[in-house]
Design a protein around this motif. Structure first.
Motif, short mmCIF file in Angstrom:
data_model
loop_
_atom_site.label_atom_id
_atom_site.label_comp_id
_atom_site.label_asym_id
_atom_site.label_seq_id
_atom_site.Cartn_x
_atom_site.Cartn_y
_atom_site.Cartn_z
N TYR A 38 0.84 -1.21 0.00
CA TYR A 38 0.00 0.00 0.00
C TYR A 38 0.87 1.25 0.00
O TYR A 38 0.64 2.19 -0.77
CB TYR A 38 -0.93 0.00 1.21
N ASN A 39 1.88 1.28 0.87
CA ASN A 39 2.76 2.45 0.93
C ASN A 39 3.50 2.65 -0.38
O ASN A 39 3.63 3.79 -0.85
CB ASN A 39 3.74 2.31 2.10
N ASN A 40 3.99 1.57 -0.99
CA ASN A 40 4.66 1.68 -2.29
C ASN A 40 3.72 2.22 -3.35
O ASN A 40 4.09 3.08 -4.15
CB ASN A 40 5.24 0.34 -2.72
N LEU A 41 2.49 1.70 -3.36
CA LEU A 41 1.52 2.16 -4.35
C LEU A 41 1.13 3.62 -4.12
O LEU A 41 0.92 4.37 -5.07
CB LEU A 41 0.28 1.27 -4.34
N THR A 42 1.04 4.01 -2.85
CA THR A 42 0.71 5.40 -2.54
C THR A 42 1.82 6.33 -3.03
O THR A 42 1.55 7.37 -3.63
CB THR A 42 0.51 5.57 -1.02
N GLN A 43 3.07 5.94 -2.78
CA GLN A 43 4.20 6.75 -3.27
C GLN A 43 4.19 6.82 -4.80
O GLN A 43 4.40 7.89 -5.38
CB GLN A 43 5.52 6.16 -2.79
N ARG A 44 3.94 5.69 -5.42
CA ARG A 44 3.91 5.65 -6.89
C ARG A 44 2.78 6.53 -7.43
O ARG A 44 2.96 7.25 -8.42
CB ARG A 44 3.74 4.22 -7.36
N THR A 45 1.64 6.48 -6.76
CA THR A 45 0.51 7.31 -7.17
C THR A 45 0.87 8.79 -7.06
O THR A 45 0.56 9.58 -7.96
CB THR A 45 -0.73 7.00 -6.30
N LEU B 150 3.84 10.11 -7.22
CA LEU B 150 4.78 10.43 -8.30
C LEU B 150 4.05 10.60 -9.63
O LEU B 150 4.35 11.53 -10.40
CB LEU B 150 5.84 9.34 -8.42
N LEU B 151 3.10 9.71 -9.90
CA LEU B 151 2.36 9.80 -11.16
C LEU B 151 1.49 11.06 -11.21
O LEU B 151 1.37 11.69 -12.26
CB LEU B 151 1.51 8.55 -11.36
N LEU B 152 0.90 11.42 -10.07
CA LEU B 152 0.09 12.64 -10.03
C LEU B 152 0.97 13.86 -10.27
O LEU B 152 0.59 14.79 -10.99
CB LEU B 152 -0.64 12.76 -8.69
N SER B 153 2.15 13.86 -9.67
CA SER B 153 3.09 14.96 -9.87
C SER B 153 3.52 15.04 -11.34
O SER B 153 3.58 16.12 -11.93
CB SER B 153 4.30 14.75 -8.97
N GLU B 154 3.81 13.88 -11.91
CA GLU B 154 4.20 13.84 -13.32
C GLU B 154 3.05 14.31 -14.22
O GLU B 154 3.26 15.03 -15.19
CB GLU B 154 4.63 12.42 -13.71
N THR B 155 1.83 13.92 -13.88
CA THR B 155 0.65 14.34 -14.64
C THR B 155 0.51 15.85 -14.58
O THR B 155 0.24 16.50 -15.60
CB THR B 155 -0.62 13.66 -14.09
N ASP B 156 0.67 16.43 -13.39
CA ASP B 156 0.59 17.89 -13.25
C ASP B 156 1.66 18.57 -14.11
O ASP B 156 1.39 19.55 -14.80
CB ASP B 156 0.75 18.30 -11.78
N SER B 157 2.87 18.02 -14.06
CA SER B 157 3.97 18.59 -14.84
C SER B 157 3.67 18.50 -16.33
O SER B 157 3.89 19.47 -17.08
CB SER B 157 5.25 17.84 -14.51
N LEU B 158 3.16 17.35 -16.78
CA LEU B 158 2.84 17.18 -18.20
C LEU B 158 1.69 18.10 -18.62
O LEU B 158 1.69 18.64 -19.73
CB LEU B 158 2.52 15.72 -18.50
N ASN B 159 0.70 18.26 -17.75
CA ASN B 159 -0.42 19.17 -18.07
C ASN B 159 0.08 20.61 -18.19
O ASN B 159 -0.37 21.35 -19.07
CB ASN B 159 -1.52 19.06 -17.01
#
Length: 135
Positions: free
Chosen positions: A67-74, A76-85
């Motif tokens: 769960y903690n790994n998936l939360t961290q990954r999520t 990171l992906l949200l941050s990357e999505t914001d950056s890409l947007n």
């Protein structure tokens, strides 16, 4: 005869008590064995439950790690999505500015002053004549 009858009755009564005592003894023995089986069964069940609890606790620890790994990954992906947007928005603005520059340049080349470049009022093409007259 009365003493003989009394003795005979006492023997019958004693035999009945002996018979009842034997049944009672067997029943008590059976109850003891049943209680022992019940205790062993309860102890085994308790031991199995303790083992299951240990396994479930270990599974909880492992699931928490996942769960903690998936939360961290999520995150990171949200941050990357914001950056890409943000990058997408910048590129869209850049494309709009390039489009404006292109349109402005095209308007200057064609001499069209309207915002509708397809309505060009440029020089007319000379008409081609074949030398045949239509008389």
């Amino acid at each position: 005869m009365s003493s003989l009858l009394r003795t005979s009755l006492q023997i019958d009564v004693e035999a009945r008590y002996a018979m009842m005592d034997e049944k009672k003894r067997k029943r008590m023995q059976s109850n003891r064995e049943s209680a022992k089986r019940s205790r062993l069964k309860r102890e085994k069940r308790l031991k199995d439950l303790v083992t299951e609890i240990a396994m479930l606790k270990q599974q909880i620890v492992e699931n928490n790690k996942v769960y903690n790994n998936l939360t961290q990954r999520t995150q990171l992906l949200l941050s990357e999505t914001d950056s890409l947007n943000y990058e997408k928005m910048q590129l869209a603005e850049y494309l709009n500015s390039l489009s404006s520059v292109f349109m402005s340049s095209r308007l200057k080349q064609t001499g069209c002053l309207s915002n509708q470049p397809w309505q060009v009022d440029g020089p007319k093409q000379p008409s081609i004549t074949t030398g045949m007259s239509m008389s």
